[in-house]
Write an enzyme that holds these catalytic residues in place. Structure first.
Site, PDB file in Angstrom:
ATOM      1  N   ASP A 129    -109.499  41.589  75.204  1.00 51.40           N
ATOM      2  CA  ASP A 129    -108.539  42.686  75.341  1.00 51.40           C
ATOM      3  C   ASP A 129    -108.562  43.482  74.037  1.00 51.40           C
ATOM      4  O   ASP A 129    -108.484  42.897  72.946  1.00 51.40           O
ATOM      5  CB  ASP A 129    -107.136  42.106  75.606  1.00 51.40           C
ATOM      6  CG  ASP A 129    -106.155  43.155  76.097  1.00 51.40           C
ATOM      7  OD1 ASP A 129    -105.992  44.185  75.413  1.00 51.40           O
ATOM      8  OD2 ASP A 129    -105.558  42.951  77.157  1.00 51.40           O
ATOM      9  N   HIS A 138    -107.173  41.267  87.011  1.00 50.96           N
ATOM     10  CA  HIS A 138    -107.600  40.503  85.829  1.00 50.96           C
ATOM     11  C   HIS A 138    -106.529  39.504  85.451  1.00 50.96           C
ATOM     12  O   HIS A 138    -105.341  39.735  85.681  1.00 50.96           O
ATOM     13  CB  HIS A 138    -107.879  41.437  84.643  1.00 50.96           C
ATOM     14  CG  HIS A 138    -106.763  42.377  84.344  1.00 50.96           C
ATOM     15  ND1 HIS A 138    -106.558  43.545  85.062  1.00 50.96           N
ATOM     16  CD2 HIS A 138    -105.764  42.316  83.438  1.00 50.96           C
ATOM     17  CE1 HIS A 138    -105.492  44.162  84.594  1.00 50.96           C
ATOM     18  NE2 HIS A 138    -104.978  43.442  83.611  1.00 50.96           N
TER      19      HIS A 138
HETATM   20  P1  AMP Z   1    -102.422  45.012  82.629  1.00 52.33           P
HETATM   21  O1  AMP Z   1    -101.166  45.632  82.134  1.00 52.33           O
HETATM   22  O2  AMP Z   1    -102.281  43.593  83.058  1.00 52.33           O
HETATM   23  O3  AMP Z   1    -103.085  45.886  83.658  1.00 52.33           O
HETATM   24  O4  AMP Z   1    -103.342  44.914  81.349  1.00 52.33           O
HETATM   25  C1  AMP Z   1    -104.408  45.749  81.043  1.00 52.33           C
HETATM   26  C2  AMP Z   1    -104.905  45.241  79.735  1.00 52.33           C
HETATM   27  O5  AMP Z   1    -106.155  45.852  79.509  1.00 52.33           O
HETATM   28  C3  AMP Z   1    -104.022  45.566  78.527  1.00 52.33           C
HETATM   29  O6  AMP Z   1    -103.673  44.366  77.872  1.00 52.33           O
HETATM   30  C4  AMP Z   1    -104.896  46.462  77.666  1.00 52.33           C
HETATM   31  O7  AMP Z   1    -104.721  46.206  76.303  1.00 52.33           O
HETATM   32  C5  AMP Z   1    -106.280  46.115  78.143  1.00 52.33           C
HETATM   33  N1  AMP Z   1    -107.285  47.157  78.038  1.00 52.33           N
HETATM   34  C6  AMP Z   1    -107.157  48.472  78.333  1.00 52.33           C
HETATM   35  N2  AMP Z   1    -108.332  49.112  78.162  1.00 52.33           N
HETATM   36  C7  AMP Z   1    -109.218  48.164  77.761  1.00 52.33           C
HETATM   37  C8  AMP Z   1    -110.614  48.200  77.423  1.00 52.33           C
HETATM   38  N3  AMP Z   1    -111.315  49.330  77.455  1.00 52.33           N
HETATM   39  N4  AMP Z   1    -111.196  47.040  77.042  1.00 52.33           N
HETATM   40  C9  AMP Z   1    -110.496  45.892  76.992  1.00 52.33           C
HETATM   41  N5  AMP Z   1    -109.188  45.789  77.296  1.00 52.33           N
HETATM   42  C10 AMP Z   1    -108.559  46.926  77.676  1.00 52.33           C
END
Ligand code: AMP
Length: 144
Positions: free
Chosen positions: A33, A102
């Site tokens: 993340d 995820h």
């Molecule tokens: P959620 O709120 O469960 O949908 O979490 C999405 C997660 O994706 C968050 O913790 C973000 O920090 C993470 N995130 C967003 N963009 C990216 C990216 N490009 N690469 C890795 N993690 C990401």
């Protein structure tokens, strides 16, 4: 609304956007993340285009849970965590911000506060180092 083929995780799965990858097999992928709640915070995804848990094909569910467990064990080892928290959000009302299913794997240490969900970008060099630590732990697990 249906699955958006251009969501950021779909782009990572297609190799069109960068990620600090730690694990990949035929049905799943894991990468760090970029806004970690703790060092080593890792995301595990099915490759099947599912917005949330309810859209996950049955035949992909077992592989996803196996990867979650395998990567969680490696994260625990790599960061000497006291515990591992799993988070998984379904729908914006539940806090989901990226609409490709995820699991979050978050290493926890007794008495250490975690950072807030998706707020501060981590340093890319640090993420690179953390990904190496997890890959090394996965390698040592496989050797067992
Ligand atoms: P959620 O709120 O469960 O949908 O979490 C999405 C997660 O994706 C968050 O913790 C973000 O920090 C993470 N995130 C967003 N963009 C990216 C990216 N490009 N690469 C890795 N993690 C990401």
């Amino acid at each position: 609304m249906g699955y958006d083929q251009d969501n950021i995780f779909a782009k990572i799965l297609r190799g069109e956007a960068p990620a600090h990858s730690v694990y990949e097999d035929e049905l799943t992928m894991a990468f760090l993340d970029v806004m970690p709640q703790a060092d080593g915070h890792t995301l595990v995804l099915p490759k099947a285009p599912s917005q949330n848990l309810f859209e996950l094909p049955d035949e992909a569910a077992g592989a996803l849970l196996l990867t979650v467990r395998k990567v969680a064990a490696a994260v625990k080892q790599a960061f000497a965590a006291d515990g591992i928290q799993l988070q998984q959000f379904n729908g914006s009302a539940a806090g989901q911000t990226v609409f490709h299913l995820h699991f979050h794997i978050i290493p926890c240490h007794t008495g250490r506060a975690r950072r807030r969900h998706a707020t501060a970008m981590a340093d890319a060099e640090l993420l690179k180092q953390h990904a190496q630590q997890i890959r090394a732990a996965l390698g040592s697990e496989r050797a067992r």
